[in-house]
Structure formats: structure tokens, C-alpha cells
Scaffold this motif. Structure first.
Motif, PDB file in Angstrom:
ATOM      1  N   ASP A 139       0.878  -1.178   0.125  1.00 36.86           N
ATOM      2  CA  ASP A 139       0.032   0.004  -0.209  1.00 36.86           C
ATOM      3  C   ASP A 139       0.649   1.228  -0.142  1.00 36.86           C
ATOM      4  O   ASP A 139       1.884   1.334   0.613  1.00 36.86           O
ATOM      5  CB  ASP A 139      -0.779   0.072   1.430  1.00 36.86           C
ATOM      6  CG  ASP A 139      -1.930   1.118   1.249  1.00 36.86           C
ATOM      7  OD1 ASP A 139      -1.490   2.144   1.439  1.00 36.86           O
ATOM      8  OD2 ASP A 139      -3.029   0.810   1.355  1.00 36.86           O
ATOM      9  N   VAL A 160       0.928  -0.030  -4.938  1.00 32.65           N
ATOM     10  CA  VAL A 160      -0.342   0.548  -5.179  1.00 32.65           C
ATOM     11  C   VAL A 160      -0.781   1.666  -4.638  1.00 32.65           C
ATOM     12  O   VAL A 160      -0.261   2.220  -3.496  1.00 32.65           O
ATOM     13  CB  VAL A 160      -1.654  -0.436  -4.933  1.00 32.65           C
ATOM     14  CG1 VAL A 160      -1.209  -1.825  -5.941  1.00 32.65           C
ATOM     15  CG2 VAL A 160      -1.823  -0.689  -3.661  1.00 32.65           C
ATOM     16  N   GLU A 161      -1.643   2.443  -5.186  1.00 31.54           N
ATOM     17  CA  GLU A 161      -2.198   3.806  -4.406  1.00 31.54           C
ATOM     18  C   GLU A 161      -2.668   3.607  -3.037  1.00 31.54           C
ATOM     19  O   GLU A 161      -3.301   2.346  -2.989  1.00 31.54           O
ATOM     20  CB  GLU A 161      -3.132   4.492  -5.421  1.00 31.54           C
ATOM     21  CG  GLU A 161      -2.657   5.323  -6.470  1.00 31.54           C
ATOM     22  CD  GLU A 161      -1.799   6.221  -6.333  1.00 31.54           C
ATOM     23  OE1 GLU A 161      -1.895   7.135  -5.272  1.00 31.54           O
ATOM     24  OE2 GLU A 161      -0.747   6.533  -7.004  1.00 31.54           O
ATOM     25  N   ASP A 164      -6.171   1.589  -2.672  1.00 30.79           N
ATOM     26  CA  ASP A 164      -6.769   1.005  -3.653  1.00 30.79           C
ATOM     27  C   ASP A 164      -6.831  -0.383  -3.784  1.00 30.79           C
ATOM     28  O   ASP A 164      -6.085  -1.295  -4.198  1.00 30.79           O
ATOM     29  CB  ASP A 164      -5.842   1.661  -4.988  1.00 30.79           C
ATOM     30  CG  ASP A 164      -6.529   1.338  -6.260  1.00 30.79           C
ATOM     31  OD1 ASP A 164      -7.617   0.377  -6.251  1.00 30.79           O
ATOM     32  OD2 ASP A 164      -5.931   2.068  -7.238  1.00 30.79           O
ATOM     33  N   ALA A 167      -6.733  -2.202  -7.069  1.00 33.14           N
ATOM     34  CA  ALA A 167      -5.475  -2.383  -7.850  1.00 33.14           C
ATOM     35  C   ALA A 167      -4.760  -3.583  -7.030  1.00 33.14           C
ATOM     36  O   ALA A 167      -3.991  -4.465  -7.685  1.00 33.14           O
ATOM     37  CB  ALA A 167      -4.695  -1.174  -7.511  1.00 33.14           C
ATOM     38  N   ARG A 170      -6.018  -6.678  -8.798  1.00 33.26           N
ATOM     39  CA  ARG A 170      -5.432  -6.956  -9.976  1.00 33.26           C
ATOM     40  C   ARG A 170      -4.087  -7.608  -9.875  1.00 33.26           C
ATOM     41  O   ARG A 170      -3.668  -8.347 -10.635  1.00 33.26           O
ATOM     42  CB  ARG A 170      -5.541  -5.739 -10.824  1.00 33.26           C
ATOM     43  CG  ARG A 170      -6.985  -5.266 -11.322  1.00 33.26           C
ATOM     44  CD  ARG A 170      -6.671  -4.070 -12.094  1.00 33.26           C
ATOM     45  NE  ARG A 170      -6.218  -2.794 -11.807  1.00 33.26           N
ATOM     46  CZ  ARG A 170      -6.832  -2.166 -11.243  1.00 33.26           C
ATOM     47  NH1 ARG A 170      -7.910  -1.893 -11.059  1.00 33.26           N
ATOM     48  NH2 ARG A 170      -6.193  -0.913 -10.976  1.00 33.26           N
ATOM     49  N   ALA A 171      -3.358  -7.022  -8.890  1.00 35.25           N
ATOM     50  CA  ALA A 171      -1.856  -7.643  -8.993  1.00 35.25           C
ATOM     51  C   ALA A 171      -1.977  -8.812  -8.386  1.00 35.25           C
ATOM     52  O   ALA A 171      -1.280  -9.731  -8.847  1.00 35.25           O
ATOM     53  CB  ALA A 171      -1.114  -6.587  -7.737  1.00 35.25           C
TER      54      ALA A 171
END
Length: 413
Positions: A139, A160-161, A164, A167, A170-171
Motif C-alpha cells: 500500500d 499501489v495507491e 486502492d 489495484a 488486480r496485482a
């Protein structure tokens, strides 16, 4: 370099006698820091200087609690000033094992392992639970200790942001690695916001990953009687959730801890380098932390008092509604933030000042930390100082919170 060069004589400066051009770049770096108002200095404090403290991490006001001081002294007299060795050699005492059992019970976790600091707890846990051939999703709001742990891990790291969750998912979904670890603060240290732990755990559970949450700013403030945000969200005891925390903030002592399953603890004892190769936590800190847990069990409302005081400080400064002990007053420019913090000090109020790289460029701020033990008089005076200083620095807010807000926070202090 000759031996005579090193022997400069009584009172002489070794640096003046032996100055190497190999380090001349340090002068340029220092000049750059000064120009950008990023220079940091060490300022010693007196034990009791009459300054109102809204800068320390002693959220519950336990650092000078008589029970903690007495416990630290008693542990020192029994075990000595230091642990004498690493935990695997001579650095484990009955006191260490008792603290681990009490931390696990308090946080409603199966097991705990104590480290010499929160920083080493994060380094040890992240590196031992990842490694080459694994993925870490970090994070963007994570503490520097988690960032450094990722760098040391030899794992592939995806940043990631902050917060998020999509995200993160997805990762995790797109990874080729067998193992994956998601790391985050539970309470973000710069502004006190809460990380979306439930959603993050959902993503981890869906993609067979482990969530590691740093409760440095959650322990003692969030959850049932201060048991932390992980406990509050009923994630405690899930084996795919590992918790780290420091004993140096709300518990007023020093040291760090990793909480999780028995097999995670066993793995760390055998694999965490900052546990294996570091001297154990000093007995005084262990005894003090145990005493702090005793106070918190007996006075569980200390945690809610912290948040009430934080709400009052937010009302005074116009900051966002707080979710923890931290109240963040963003001033933008580093010079402006430094000036405001200095002015508060002149008026008898100690506040934190966060500048890059601790926070992103353009978001320098005053960082206020609420304390459960602040008196009504000190809270009122702090409010006056903050309103005055913020007005002087162009950050005008309502200078006086409602009488009800002040009375409520003060009465609980």
C-alpha cells in the motif's frame, strides 16, 4: 592518513583535522535541505517542562504512569539493564514469554513474538513471509519500515495507491508467483485515516494471499478497549492475517510484536533475521509493556478518550473528522509548516511537523496527536494556541469549538 593525524590532542576537533573530499557531497546535500526547509535537528526535551504535548505518540499518557515505571525498575533489578543476548541465546526471560502470552490474549490472537522495536518487527515479518519467488503488494501509504522490508525481501514488489483495493486485487490475480503478501498500515501514520482492511482481506482471501497489517497507530486506540482495528473488524485470529505493532506508542514502552498463528510464530523464530540476530528487548521495556496492558485492561475507556480529544482538536483546526489519535492539519508549504510548529513551541505547545519525504510534496502539515490524559485546562490552552497560530499562518478556522465539545472532551481527560 597517519596516526599523528588522528591524534589531534585534547579538545581538538577530529573532523577539522581530518576532512576527506570523499564526503564533500554531504555539504551539497545539507545545503539543499536547508534551501527546501527540510533540515532536521535533534532537540532534547526535559522530563517535565510544562509544555503541552500534542506531538508524542504516548496516546494513553502511560509513559510516566507509576505502575509502568515501577514495573520497569522491578524488571531491571531482577534481570539487569539489558537482555544480554539474542532471543535464541540468552535474551529470552520468563518476562518476555509472559508479555507475548498477554499480548496475544489481549489482541485475541493465537500467538505473539516480541522484537526489539516495531521497525524490526516489520522487517522480520515481511522478509520471512515473502522472499525470492513471491509477490508483495505494498500500500502506498505504508510506513517506512514496511517500505524498507519490501526492498529487503527479494520478492517482486508492486506498489499501489493508498487504499486502492481494486489495484491490489488486480496485482494478486495477475501474479505468476505461488506466494503473495499484501502489506499496509491499519491506521495511516501521517493523517490517521483507516485502511480498508476488510476489503483488503477479501481480496487476499479470494486470491490466496496473506494480509499483513501494521497496528502501530491502532493498538490502544481502536477496537474493544484498544485491541486494535484488526480486532474491531473481527479479523483477529484469521490465519491469513498477520498483525505487527509497536509497544512504544499507546503502550508507552518500547519494542515491537508480531501477532498471528502458532505456525507463523514458529516460522519467525527460525527465519526472521531481525529476531535471530538482534539482542532481545531490554527487561525494563518488557516489564513496562506488561504494566501498560494491565492499565488498559482495567481502564478500557482510555481508548475512547483519545478519539474524543482528537475530535475536539479537529474541530479547533478545521481538520477532517479523525478516526484515530492523529489529527492532520495540512498547510502545504514546508516553510509554512515549520514556522507554524515553531510558533506553537514559542507559545508552550509541542506539535509534530511532517514534511517530505514523510509526506508527499505540497502536503507539509502539523501533525497533532491526541492524548487520553490531557487536562481540560491544557486542552483549552492548546485550542487557543492552535487557533492563533493557524490564523497567523493564513489557515483561518473557527477559533472556538462549541462549549459542549470542550466540556465533553475535558471531562473525560
Amino acid at each position: 592518513m597517519t596516526e599523528q593525524t588522528l591524534s589531534a590532542g585534547p579538545g581538538a576537533s577530529a573532523e577539522a583535522v581530518d576532512r576527506s573530499p570523499a564526503l564533500d557531497w554531504l555539504d551539497d546535500a545539507a545545503a539543499d535541505r536547508r534551501a527546501r526547509h527540510m533540515r532536521r535537528v535533534l532537540t532534547p526535551r526535559a522530563p517535565r517542562d510544562g509544555v503541552i504535548d500534542l506531538a508524542s505518540n504516548d496516546y494513553l499518557g502511560l509513559g510516566l504512569h507509576p505502575e509502568m515505571v515501577d514495573a520497569a525498575v522491578a524488571a531491571t533489578r531482577r534481570w539487569g539493564a539489558g537482555a544480554t543476548g539474542s532471543r535464541l541465546v540468552t535474551g529470552t526471560t520468563d518476562e518476555h514469554l509472559a508479555l507475548e502470552a498477554e499480548l496475544a490474549e489481549f489482541c485475541r490472537q493465537p500467538a505473539a513474538l516480541v522484537f526489539s522495536s516495531g521497525y524490526t518487527a516489520n522487517l522480520g515479518a515481511v522478509v520471512a513471509l515473502s522472499g525470492k519467488g513471491s509477490l508483495i503488494v505494498s500500500d502506498g501509504g505504508s510506513h517506512a519500515s514496511l517500505v524498507d522490508a519490501c526492498r529487503l525481501s527479494r520478492a517482486r514488489v508492486v506498489v499501489v495507491e493508498r487504499g486502492d483495493v481494486a489495484a491490489v486485487a488486480r496485482a494478486l490475480a495477475g501474479r505468476s508467483e505461488e506466494r503473495a503478501l499484501v502489506v499496509t498500515d491499519s491506521v495511516y501514520s501521517a493523517d490517521g485515516d483507516l485502511a480498508p482492511l476488510l476489503a483488503l482481506h477479501g481480496a487476499c482471501r479470494a486470491h490466496r494471499a496473506v494480509l499483513l497489517a501494521d497496528e502501530a497507530h491502532g493498538l490502544g486506540v481502536r477496537g474493544d478497549g484498544g485491541r486494535g482495528l484488526v480486532e474491531e473488524l473481527r479479523l483477529a485470529g484469521r490465519e491469513d492475517v498477520v498483525v505487527t505493532a509497536t509497544l512504544s506508542k499507546a503502550l508507552g514502552s518500547q519494542g515491537g510484536v508480531v501477532l498471528g498463528s502458532q505456525r507463523v510464530r514458529e516460522h519467525l523464530v527460525n527465519s526472521a533475521r531481525t529476531f535471530i540476530f538482534d539482542t532481545g528487548l531490554a527487561p525494563a521495556a518488557v516489564g513496562a509493556a506488561r504494566a501498560a496492558l494491565g492499565v488498559l485492561r482495567r481502564e478500557p475507556d482510555l481508548a475512547s478518550r483519545v478519539v474524543e480529544v482528537a475530535e475536539h482538536l479537529a474541530a479547533v483546526t478545521g481538520a477532517d473528522h479523525p478516526q484515530s489519535a492523529v489529527v492532520s492539519v495540512v498547510l502545504g508549504d514546508a516553510e509554512r509548516a515549520v514556522s507554524a510548529a515553531g510558533r506553537c513551541a514559542e507559545l508552550g505547545l509541542r506539535v509534530g511537523c511532517f514534511r517530505p519525504p514523510s509526506v508527499p510534496e505540497g502536503t507539509a502539515r502539523l501533525r497533532l496527536t491526541a492524548r487520553a490524559d490531557i487536562s481540560e485546562a491544557d486542552l483549552a490552552r492548546a485550542s487557543e494556541v492552535l487557533a492563533q497560530v493557524l490564523a497567523e499562518h493564513g489557515h483561518v478556522v473557527d477559533p472556538a469549538p462549541s462549549a459542549t465539545t470542550l466540556a465533553t472532551a475535558g471531562a473525560r481527560a
